[in-house]
Design a protein around this motif. Structure first.
Motif, short mmCIF file in Angstrom:
data_model
loop_
_atom_site.label_atom_id
_atom_site.label_comp_id
_atom_site.label_asym_id
_atom_site.label_seq_id
_atom_site.Cartn_x
_atom_site.Cartn_y
_atom_site.Cartn_z
N GLU A 133 32.50 11.12 -25.43
CA GLU A 133 32.10 10.61 -24.11
C GLU A 133 32.36 9.11 -24.08
O GLU A 133 31.72 8.34 -24.79
N ILE A 134 33.34 8.70 -23.26
CA ILE A 134 33.72 7.29 -23.18
C ILE A 134 33.62 6.84 -21.73
O ILE A 134 34.41 7.27 -20.87
N TYR A 135 32.61 6.02 -21.43
CA TYR A 135 32.47 5.31 -20.16
C TYR A 135 32.15 6.18 -18.95
O TYR A 135 32.07 5.65 -17.83
N ALA A 164 29.78 8.60 -28.63
CA ALA A 164 29.54 8.01 -27.31
C ALA A 164 29.97 6.55 -27.34
O ALA A 164 29.53 5.79 -28.20
N VAL A 165 30.82 6.17 -26.39
CA VAL A 165 31.30 4.79 -26.27
C VAL A 165 30.93 4.32 -24.87
O VAL A 165 31.38 4.90 -23.87
N ASP A 175 23.15 -3.45 -10.57
CA ASP A 175 24.31 -3.97 -9.86
C ASP A 175 25.58 -3.35 -10.44
O ASP A 175 26.26 -3.94 -11.26
N GLY A 176 25.89 -2.13 -10.02
CA GLY A 176 27.08 -1.46 -10.53
C GLY A 176 27.81 -0.75 -9.40
O GLY A 176 27.41 -0.86 -8.24
N PRO A 177 28.84 0.01 -9.72
CA PRO A 177 29.31 0.38 -11.05
C PRO A 177 30.18 -0.70 -11.69
O PRO A 177 30.75 -1.49 -10.97
N PRO A 178 30.26 -0.63 -13.04
CA PRO A 178 29.53 0.27 -13.93
C PRO A 178 28.11 -0.22 -14.18
O PRO A 178 27.77 -1.35 -13.84
N TRP A 179 27.33 0.66 -14.80
CA TRP A 179 25.96 0.34 -15.19
C TRP A 179 25.87 0.48 -16.71
O TRP A 179 25.52 1.55 -17.22
N PRO A 180 26.21 -0.58 -17.47
CA PRO A 180 26.19 -0.49 -18.94
C PRO A 180 24.82 -0.06 -19.47
O PRO A 180 23.79 -0.21 -18.79
N ARG A 211 28.03 -12.47 -25.81
CA ARG A 211 28.04 -11.59 -24.64
C ARG A 211 27.93 -10.13 -25.09
O ARG A 211 28.41 -9.76 -26.17
N PRO A 212 27.33 -9.27 -24.28
CA PRO A 212 27.26 -7.85 -24.65
C PRO A 212 28.64 -7.26 -24.85
O PRO A 212 29.60 -7.63 -24.16
N GLY A 213 28.74 -6.36 -25.81
CA GLY A 213 30.01 -5.74 -26.12
C GLY A 213 30.05 -4.27 -25.71
O GLY A 213 29.67 -3.92 -24.59
N THR A 214 30.47 -3.42 -26.64
CA THR A 214 30.62 -2.00 -26.38
C THR A 214 29.89 -1.21 -27.45
O THR A 214 30.10 -1.44 -28.65
N TRP A 215 29.04 -0.30 -27.03
CA TRP A 215 28.38 0.59 -27.98
C TRP A 215 29.38 1.63 -28.49
O TRP A 215 30.12 2.22 -27.70
#
Length: 222
Positions: A133-135, A164-165, A175-180, A211-215
């Motif tokens: 599951e990616i994004y 999951a990414v 305030d999205g999309p996206p909604w991290p 800054r926030p990255g990617t899980w």
């Protein structure tokens, strides 16, 4: 003839348009792309880097078992898993996206299907050894996040793995999309018999330090 609008600007316009149908906007987005009104969404031919580095570089065909890609789009991630040897399904809520994936990958061994995380076919429950599951979850309003995450979990077979990414967020943001996803939200994939193997935050390419990255989170069902 006017140049196509960017698909990113179209997501901002459509993503909150119908609160009663939080996933319906994907078909409108892909249909607009098919008609040339916007640029092609999520247009890539290579697997997502977080998936590619996680799978490594085994010999083609060395993997075995069943795999599914949630929100497969144009099929780059599903095709990658199929080349590795998985019996792969890719599904998307948008029929237009599914047809585009089939057209882009003629002769593919991947089974492309229309499917909605909020209403999955009963036959898919616990059917896949690897779920990717990616994004997809982060692209849908937080009002249905729990249901979407539960849908992803439901696909994992006994002994299976979920990767999951998702974009990372320090706090919930509407305030999205996206909604991290926050740390708590990415951890929520590890319920219903799934346990976390690893949860890491990868640096986003070009992002400023801090800054926030990617899980990238791996879970396994016992």
């Amino acid at each position: 003839m006017p140049a196509p609008r960017s698909w990113q600007s179209e997501t901002a316009r459509l993503g909150n348009a119908e609160p009663s149908d939080p996933t319906g906007w994907f078909e409108r987005l892909w249909s607009s792309a098919a008609h040339g009104d916007i640029t092609m969404p999520w247009d890539r031919v290579d697997p997502h880097p977080a998936l590619a580095s996680w799978t490594g570089a085994p010999a083609p065909g060395a993997a075995s078992g069943t795999a599914v890609v949630v929100g497969c789009g144009l099929g780059a991630d599903a095709e990658h898993l199929a080349r590795l040897g998985y019996q792969t399904t890719g599904f998307d809520v948008s029929p237009t996206a599914v047809q585009a994936a089939r057209d882009r990958n003629p002769g593919s061994s991947v089974t492309y299907a229309v499917g909605n995380l909020l209403d999955l076919p009963p036959a898919w429950a616990g059917a896949f050894d690897l779920v990717v599951e990616i994004y997809t979850v982060q692209a849908v309003n937080r009002s249905v996040r729990d249901a979407l995450t539960a849908g992803v979990r439901s696909l994992v077979a006994p002994g299976g793995t979920l990767l999951a990414v998702q974009g990372a967020a320090r706090r919930p943001d509407d305030d999205g999309p996206p909604w991290p996803l926050t740390r708590t939200e990415i951890e929520a994939f590890g319920r219903d018999g799934l346990e976390a193997v690893s949860i890491e935050e990868l640096a986003a390419p070009g992002a400023a330090p801090g800054r926030p990255g990617t899980w990238r989170a791996e879970f396994r069902r016992g």
